[in-house]
Design an enzyme around this catalytic site. Structure first.
Site, PDB file in Angstrom:
ATOM      1  N   SER A 172       6.110   4.741   3.840  1.00 48.24           N
ATOM      2  CA  SER A 172       5.297   4.157   4.903  1.00 48.24           C
ATOM      3  C   SER A 172       5.984   4.260   6.261  1.00 48.24           C
ATOM      4  O   SER A 172       6.285   5.351   6.723  1.00 48.24           O
ATOM      5  CB  SER A 172       4.957   2.706   4.534  1.00 48.24           C
ATOM      6  OG  SER A 172       4.103   2.153   5.469  1.00 48.24           O
ATOM      7  N   ASP A 196       3.304   8.299   1.782  1.00 47.20           N
ATOM      8  CA  ASP A 196       2.228   7.738   2.592  1.00 47.20           C
ATOM      9  C   ASP A 196       2.751   7.229   3.940  1.00 47.20           C
ATOM     10  O   ASP A 196       2.719   6.027   4.218  1.00 47.20           O
ATOM     11  CB  ASP A 196       1.453   6.641   1.852  1.00 47.20           C
ATOM     12  CG  ASP A 196      -0.009   6.602   2.317  1.00 47.20           C
ATOM     13  OD1 ASP A 196      -0.547   7.684   2.632  1.00 47.20           O
ATOM     14  OD2 ASP A 196      -0.597   5.516   2.401  1.00 47.20           O
ATOM     15  N   HIS A 273      -1.964   2.560  -0.848  1.00 46.63           N
ATOM     16  CA  HIS A 273      -0.794   2.905  -0.026  1.00 46.63           C
ATOM     17  C   HIS A 273       0.438   3.147  -0.906  1.00 46.63           C
ATOM     18  O   HIS A 273       1.195   4.097  -0.673  1.00 46.63           O
ATOM     19  CB  HIS A 273      -0.554   1.746   0.941  1.00 46.63           C
ATOM     20  CG  HIS A 273       0.427   2.037   2.036  1.00 46.63           C
ATOM     21  ND1 HIS A 273       0.496   3.250   2.688  1.00 46.63           N
ATOM     22  CD2 HIS A 273       1.364   1.239   2.615  1.00 46.63           C
ATOM     23  CE1 HIS A 273       1.445   3.180   3.619  1.00 46.63           C
ATOM     24  NE2 HIS A 273       1.987   1.974   3.588  1.00 46.63           N
TER      25      HIS A 273
END
Ligand SMILES: *[C@@H]1O[C@H](CO)[C@@H](O)[C@H](O)[C@H]1NC(C)=O
Ligand SMILES: *[C@@H]1O[C@H](CO)[C@@H](O)[C@H](O)[C@H]1NC(C)=O
Ligand SMILES: *[C@@H]1O[C@H](CO)[C@@H](O)[C@H](O)[C@H]1NC(C)=O
Ligand SMILES: *[C@@H]1O[C@H](CO)[C@@H](O)[C@H](O)[C@H]1NC(C)=O
Length: 464
Positions: A172, A196, A273
């Site tokens: 992330s 992601d 996610h």
């Protein structure tokens, strides 16, 4: 006993006791394992965002018990008290935003999966203090984290580590931290993998501010929530968009996520996610190949317009640790979108089946349901048939290979709604891709499907 002797004895005893105590203490610290920090809302409110970065080291020698890793560890390396080995490659794990101030629970699992796959140093960057609560403030911190990491990398370089021996794995927001470290080293770092990579506040950002292919010699990314927490644009040499990169099978929709961020359901909402991480860990286990197919868009991919890897001379990139994801062409194309379908649970692999249907012209619109069966595993897809179209192509994800499919079923499901009578199908063909062996598709010709009467065909075939 003369006074002098007495004091000597006392002294010896003291030394003994002292060394005994020190010895015990040393033993205790040896056995204590380092862990990531955590913080609470109260603590955060009191101190505001204070950036504190610590590093943890895991190697095959201490796979279950992290050591704190810092500047001193480097001099200790020579004395063998740190397990860091300068002649081995180093994986650097960087976590992302922590909505609730808790430590990321997956770190150990990822580190261990990496260590099972390769004999490397795994350095975990713990910046939980700077990564928690208000997202906009956390985003202000990410470059400072990168700067601190770059200081450590510089020191490691002075001790003989090569920049190309570093592989950063950022989850992330951690992907953009890794990207900025890469920027600071002018793209000379070996590899960056973004799991992601974060989208909010980064999609429109300059490449200087976000992960991009110039940040390392090779950059790969996996996208699983690009309509919400993830970024929708390609940021690496190869960008794997799983199931289109937005919504993952087996995850609830993350549409209302922002409202829910501070509530316990958060863990559930970030399912899309976090799927990138779980798929990556599964790929490290190496149980089955996760292969991406280059295509302009997911829509094109699902319409069967992209079925090979010609731009890579036939070798399709795979998710995981293989060098450059298995790409051998040079220079490696940049920002290439790759698509693949996955299943909803580990090991996530699935087979891509291309279905081609040719129908005779229809009086009205119609709908057919196509079902592929293997034992009790089925895959189905409904196709809307238009009056003016006779050839349809669509891609299905199936748990087993084409040669293991037992039967195909076709049903006229739109009869009541569209009032279309029989549907005459000139041919239905199945093929699997990407396929190295140029196999002919398997076809069945000349089928009539009547209202309310499903048609099915059993295949007689054995995997060779
Ligand atoms: C963070 O965790 C380490 C142990 O891994 C500990 O030594 C350190 O004091 C912690 N930091 C804070 C601010 O609590
Ligand atoms: C947070 O860290 C402290 C000190 O390291 C530890 O005692 C505590 O169990 C941790 N809490 C959670 C929820 O992990
Ligand atoms: C460090 O790694 C090298 C290369 O893999 C190996 O030959 C050496 O034995 C390792 N040193 C230690 C102390 O494990
Ligand atoms: C990877 O393999 C290990 C050991 O076989 C297993 O414990 C772990 O659950 C696997 N992880 C994934 C994500 O498949």
């Amino acid at each position: 006993m003369p006074r002098k002797q007495k004091s000597v004895l006392l002294c010896v005893l003291t030394v003994c006791i002292t060394s005994l105590v020190v010895g015990v203490e040393e033993k205790q610290t040896d056995e204590e394992c380092a862990d990531l920090n955590n913080t609470t809302w109260q603590e955060y409110r009191r101190h505001r965002v204070k950036l504190q970065v610590q590093y943890l080291l895991l190697t095959r020698r201490n796979i279950d018990c992290a050591q704190v890793f810092n500047q001193e560890s480097l001099t200790e390396t020579q004395q063998q008290s740190s397990y860091f080995n300068i002649s081995r490659p180093t994986k650097v794990i960087i976590h992302g935003y922590r909505a609730l101030g808790s430590k990321p629970s997956w770190v150990k699992q990822l580190a261990q999966a990496l260590l099972r796959a390769q004999d490397v140093n795994v350095v975990v960057v713990d910046w939980v203090y700077g990564a928690s609560f208000a997202y906009n403030l956390v985003v202000e911190n990410y470059k400072d984290v990168a700067l601190q990491i770059s200081v450590l990398i510089n020191q490691l370089q002075e001790h003989g580590c090569k920049l190309e021996s570093f592989h950063f794995i950022g989850v992330s927001l951690g992907a953009h931290v890794a990207g900025f470290v890469g920027t600071l080293f002018e793209g000379k770092i070996g590899r960056i993998t973004g799991l992601d990579p974060a989208g909010p506040m980064f999609k429109g950002a300059d490449t200087y501010d976000r992960l991009d292919p110039s940040d390392a010699q090779f950059v790969d990314a996996i996208h699983t929530d690009s309509d919400y927490f993830g970024i929708s644009i390609p940021v690496g040499h190869v960008d794997f968009f799983l199931n289109g990169g937005k919504d993952q099978t087996g995850c609830a929709r993350s549409r209302f996520a922002s409202i829910l961020v501070y509530f316990p359901v958060y863990g559930y909402v970030i399912c899309d996610h976090m799927r990138a991480l779980h798929v990556y860990m599964s790929a490290l286990n190496g149980s089955c190949p996760l292969v991406g197919i280059p295509c302009y868009s997911y829509e094109d991919f699902m319409k069967g317009r992209c079925v090979d890897c010609a731009i890579y001379k036939g070798t399709c990139p795979t998710v995981g640790l293989s060098e450059n994801c298995g790409i051998t062409v040079s220079p490696i194309p940049r920002e290439q979108k790759l698509f693949l379908l996955t299943s909803s649970s580990p090991p996530f692999c699935s087979h891509h089946i291309l279905l081609q249907l040719e129908v005779s012209p229809l009086d009205k619109s119609a709908e057919v349901e196509v079902k592929l069966m293997t034992d009790n595993l089925g895959t189905e897809r409904r196709l809307r048939l238009q009056r003016d179209t006779t050839v349809y192509r669509t891609v299905l994800s199936h748990p087993v290979a084409l040669c293991e499919i037992y039967s195909i079923q076709l049903k006229n499901t739109g009869a009541r709604f569209y009032r279309q009578g029989d549907i005459h199908i000139k041919s239905v063909c199945l093929s699997e891709f990407p396929s190295l062996r140029r196999e002919e598709p398997i076809c069945v010709n000349n089928i009539n499907i009547r209202r309310g009467a499903p048609w099915s065909h059993d295949f007689v075939q054995v995997c060779g």
